[in-house]
Write a protein that holds these residues in place. Sequence first.
Motif, PDB file in Angstrom:
ATOM      1  N   ARG A 175      -1.164   4.164   3.983  1.00 22.25           N
ATOM      2  CA  ARG A 175      -1.531   5.567   4.205  1.00 22.25           C
ATOM      3  C   ARG A 175      -0.710   6.156   5.351  1.00 22.25           C
ATOM      4  NH1 ARG A 175      -7.688   8.000   4.639  1.00 22.25           N
ATOM      5  NH2 ARG A 175      -7.072  10.178   4.347  1.00 22.25           N
ATOM      6  N   GLU A 176      -0.309   7.362   5.171  1.00 16.77           N
ATOM      7  CA  GLU A 176       0.418   8.066   6.226  1.00 16.77           C
ATOM      8  C   GLU A 176      -0.404   8.014   7.515  1.00 16.77           C
ATOM      9  OE1 GLU A 176       3.683   9.145   7.388  1.00 16.77           O
ATOM     10  OE2 GLU A 176       3.570   9.527   5.213  1.00 16.77           O
ATOM     11  N   GLY A 177       0.254   7.608   8.604  1.00 23.11           N
ATOM     12  CA  GLY A 177      -0.450   7.527   9.886  1.00 23.11           C
ATOM     13  C   GLY A 177      -0.949   6.135  10.231  1.00 23.11           C
ATOM     14  N   ASP A 178      -0.922   5.204   9.280  1.00 22.02           N
ATOM     15  CA  ASP A 178      -1.369   3.833   9.568  1.00 22.02           C
ATOM     16  C   ASP A 178      -0.440   3.155  10.575  1.00 22.02           C
ATOM     17  OD1 ASP A 178      -3.469   3.990   7.832  1.00 22.02           O
ATOM     18  OD2 ASP A 178      -2.597   2.712   6.278  1.00 22.02           O
ATOM     19  N   GLU A 179      -1.021   2.285  11.398  1.00 23.03           N
ATOM     20  CA  GLU A 179      -0.189   1.516  12.338  1.00 23.03           C
ATOM     21  C   GLU A 179       0.536   0.380  11.636  1.00 23.03           C
ATOM     22  OE1 GLU A 179      -2.402   0.148  15.663  1.00 23.03           O
ATOM     23  OE2 GLU A 179      -2.928   2.173  16.324  1.00 23.03           O
ATOM     24  N   ALA A 180      -0.128  -0.207  10.649  1.00 23.62           N
ATOM     25  CA  ALA A 180       0.477  -1.344   9.943  1.00 23.62           C
ATOM     26  C   ALA A 180       1.735  -0.898   9.203  1.00 23.62           C
ATOM     27  CB  ALA A 180      -0.535  -1.922   8.957  1.00 23.62           C
ATOM     28  N   PRO A 181       2.703  -1.822   9.025  1.00 23.82           N
ATOM     29  CA  PRO A 181       3.909  -1.448   8.295  1.00 23.82           C
ATOM     30  C   PRO A 181       3.636  -1.271   6.803  1.00 23.82           C
ATOM     31  CG  PRO A 181       3.927  -3.790   8.817  1.00 23.82           C
ATOM     32  CD  PRO A 181       2.722  -3.212   9.503  1.00 23.82           C
ATOM     33  N   VAL A 182       4.474  -0.511   6.167  1.00 26.10           N
ATOM     34  CA  VAL A 182       4.369  -0.344   4.710  1.00 26.10           C
ATOM     35  C   VAL A 182       4.610  -1.699   4.058  1.00 26.10           C
ATOM     36  CG1 VAL A 182       5.337   0.815   2.690  1.00 26.10           C
ATOM     37  CG2 VAL A 182       5.286   1.988   4.896  1.00 26.10           C
ATOM     38  N   PRO A 183       3.768  -2.101   3.114  1.00 29.69           N
ATOM     39  CA  PRO A 183       4.018  -3.401   2.461  1.00 29.69           C
ATOM     40  C   PRO A 183       5.334  -3.376   1.686  1.00 29.69           C
ATOM     41  CG  PRO A 183       2.220  -2.234   1.371  1.00 29.69           C
ATOM     42  CD  PRO A 183       2.566  -1.433   2.594  1.00 29.69           C
ATOM     43  N   PRO A 184       5.961  -4.545   1.538  1.00 29.95           N
ATOM     44  CA  PRO A 184       7.284  -4.571   0.904  1.00 29.95           C
ATOM     45  C   PRO A 184       7.211  -4.173  -0.565  1.00 29.95           C
ATOM     46  CG  PRO A 184       6.428  -6.789   1.207  1.00 29.95           C
ATOM     47  CD  PRO A 184       5.485  -5.875   1.918  1.00 29.95           C
ATOM     48  N   ARG A 185       8.252  -3.485  -1.012  1.00 26.63           N
ATOM     49  CA  ARG A 185       8.311  -3.091  -2.428  1.00 26.63           C
ATOM     50  C   ARG A 185       8.733  -4.275  -3.283  1.00 26.63           C
ATOM     51  NH1 ARG A 185       5.120   0.898  -2.493  1.00 26.63           N
ATOM     52  NH2 ARG A 185       4.499  -0.147  -0.587  1.00 26.63           N
ATOM     53  N   HIS A 186       8.246  -4.307  -4.523  1.00 25.72           N
ATOM     54  CA  HIS A 186       8.705  -5.355  -5.426  1.00 25.72           C
ATOM     55  C   HIS A 186      10.193  -5.139  -5.711  1.00 25.72           C
ATOM     56  CE1 HIS A 186       9.168  -7.938  -8.916  1.00 25.72           C
ATOM     57  NE2 HIS A 186       8.035  -8.517  -8.551  1.00 25.72           N
ATOM     58  N   PRO A 187      11.011  -6.185  -5.605  1.00 22.73           N
ATOM     59  CA  PRO A 187      12.459  -5.975  -5.710  1.00 22.73           C
ATOM     60  C   PRO A 187      12.941  -5.502  -7.079  1.00 22.73           C
ATOM     61  CG  PRO A 187      11.917  -8.327  -5.598  1.00 22.73           C
ATOM     62  CD  PRO A 187      10.663  -7.569  -5.312  1.00 22.73           C
ATOM     63  N   ARG A 188      12.179  -5.792  -8.134  1.00 23.05           N
ATOM     64  CA  ARG A 188      12.647  -5.365  -9.471  1.00 23.05           C
ATOM     65  C   ARG A 188      11.756  -4.300 -10.100  1.00 23.05           C
ATOM     66  NH1 ARG A 188      13.304  -9.749 -13.772  1.00 23.05           N
ATOM     67  NH2 ARG A 188      14.197  -8.021 -14.946  1.00 23.05           N
ATOM     68  N   PHE A 189      10.447  -4.432  -9.916  1.00 23.25           N
ATOM     69  CA  PHE A 189       9.524  -3.565 -10.657  1.00 23.25           C
ATOM     70  C   PHE A 189       8.542  -2.923  -9.669  1.00 23.25           C
ATOM     71  CE2 PHE A 189      10.668  -7.091 -13.506  1.00 23.25           C
ATOM     72  CZ  PHE A 189      11.194  -6.399 -14.596  1.00 23.25           C
ATOM     73  N   ASN A 190       8.963  -1.968  -8.933  1.00 20.55           N
ATOM     74  CA  ASN A 190       8.076  -1.342  -7.946  1.00 20.55           C
ATOM     75  C   ASN A 190       7.067  -0.434  -8.633  1.00 20.55           C
ATOM     76  OD1 ASN A 190       6.876  -0.076  -5.796  1.00 20.55           O
ATOM     77  ND2 ASN A 190       8.619   1.269  -5.360  1.00 20.55           N
ATOM     78  N   GLN A 191       5.798  -0.889  -8.668  1.00 22.19           N
ATOM     79  CA  GLN A 191       4.725  -0.090  -9.266  1.00 22.19           C
ATOM     80  C   GLN A 191       3.663   0.274  -8.240  1.00 22.19           C
ATOM     81  OE1 GLN A 191       4.691   0.936 -12.481  1.00 22.19           O
ATOM     82  NE2 GLN A 191       6.492  -0.227 -13.147  1.00 22.19           N
TER      83      GLN A 191
END
Lengths: 249, 403
Positions: free
Chosen positions: B183-199
Amino acid sequence: MKLASSHGGYVIPYGTGSVSSSQLAAFDDTPLCEVNLPGAPLVRVPCGSRVPLRLHDVTYPFARQPVSQDLAHGRDQVAFLEAHLAELCGVWNKPLRRFIHGYFAAIRRHVQEAASELEERLGPVAGLAELEHWVFAAPTPLPRAHIRLTALPDSDSPDNGEFHTADVAFWDGAGLMCCFVSGGTMIGKQLRAVNALTESGVRVIRLSAADCNDQHTLLDLLGAPFADFTPGIRLPQSPFGSQGIPYPE
Amino acid sequence: MMSAESKNMRLIAHDTLRGFGNVGEGISLQVAKDGRRILWVAHESAPKNFSGVDVTDPRKPRVVVQTDLPHNTVRSNSLEVAGNLMAVAHQTQTWGEEPAGVAIWDIENPTEPREIGFYDAASPWSRGCHQVWMVDEGWLTCACPTKDFQPREKWDDQPFMMLDLSDPTRPTESCFWWLPGTREGDEAPVPPRHPRFNQGWRCHNTNVYPERMDRAYLGYIDGGVIILDISDKSNPQMVTHWNPNPPNNGFTHTVMPLFDRDLLVVTDECVYDAGEDWPKRHWILDARVETNLVPISSLPMPPVEEFAPRGGRYGGHNVHENRPGPSFRSSDILVSSFFNGGVRVHDISDPYEPKEIAYYVPETPEGSPVGAIQINDIYVDENAIIYAVDRWAGGLYVLEMDI
């Protein structure tokens, strides 16, 4: 359909997920002392027996051998046997393990409620036998029991000599009784087992999780042979003893 | 054109739903006051919203009502029934469209359903609701944002939501959770995107069972499996997180607990044609220690080399979810949908060695653009009758098992 007999009795493998039909031959063609179903303990009930198969009657193939000094007292022996039978339910069968623990809670409770009378009956050997040893007079539950049925002589049923699996079975003195304790919708082989067992004169009951947890009512639900299991037993015995205590004459 | 294939299962009825045979992931059964049994199905995409099918005699299904969506860029896809209420998901094709949220329908009279409430989740960052789960009266859970939820990555837009339906005309949020970092504003980093199939890291199924009202079992798409402690609705806590993606190819769909065996059934959804995102399987997890889930097996499936070329998707999707109500409930028998692999039934009595015991793969439906059946979802009633649906054109298949 009727219960299949061999070696003069009903041989019931239990404590395993399945018994294959290729193992059937062991029952008919081999002396009982040589019948060995890997991983499946067996009990044998004489045909027509009118006494229950009690906890103290069975020779248990313990995976973990009991150490005598740890089992000096009746309560430890009962706990050890309860744990053994729970292990035979399999890793993934919580309803059946719940039944075993509920059953042991109920038979312990029954003995405690009759403590004064049962202590008195121990009189001549007090000190050798303990109150808790009366628990072993209760009918023994056979978890994951495989009941072999056979067709009646004039039947053309194809279901001949096959095993049907019950969650737990008892020989209660009146006959064979099977309980189904797993929740959920019964279909297929479970329904066929219930129908075939019922048709063969086996008493079949279904118990809910709440039934299994209620130590106050479980023995009543199991039926009359469970209501009081000590009459007719002069002295309690333990399956962990080398032999029963002789009654002083 | 593929002809039907079967083992220990037979087709007892088929209905193409008045020519609108494209059905989504929502099937639910109502026993109406007059005793009729109405199967409600959500359509995969417009123009139809949902259909009600009288299956009192499952050999003679009959559509008794069919409703329309307001326009062609919204889909319903998912629905659930509890008592005389039905919840229907509304997801728009792109962010910022309407209607986006959850519609509540009164279906006391099944032939005249009335929309009586709506949870509005429309916002510039929202596509609305993809999935609803309603197995009891008074509440539902869903994969849906609040109006003010702004994800950092646009695909992370459907967190976990519980709605209070004590007044079904005014559904209100009672529990809301998103993975920290999404969520915008979260302190935690954005979780990594799937390298082939980002859903995205978002909810698909949001199952909560009356036996464990303190737990929510989430299929979190590329985020794998998440179990939430929702005993404090104002402060849900993640109990465990198991994510096989990558190396697996994402889209964790359903997490179904088998409470009496301490097991979880976890399904992946295949979302690409021709086996591109293979393997998509149904997994069995050892959940004896809830905080340390251990995969112990997956359901056997026919070879991808044989099925992928048949057309459309081939791989896992959903499993009959053991919901309460007029529903089959089993911890040993799993009935699953596998797109062009049809309906397949597995015996998991020994969860280390699941066995396939029955299947039915319908013939290619007339009008299907992919040239093969695409069994999208299944529902099994308390009499073990299976209702399966095609994603494109085939409509409803009613099946009987002989196992």
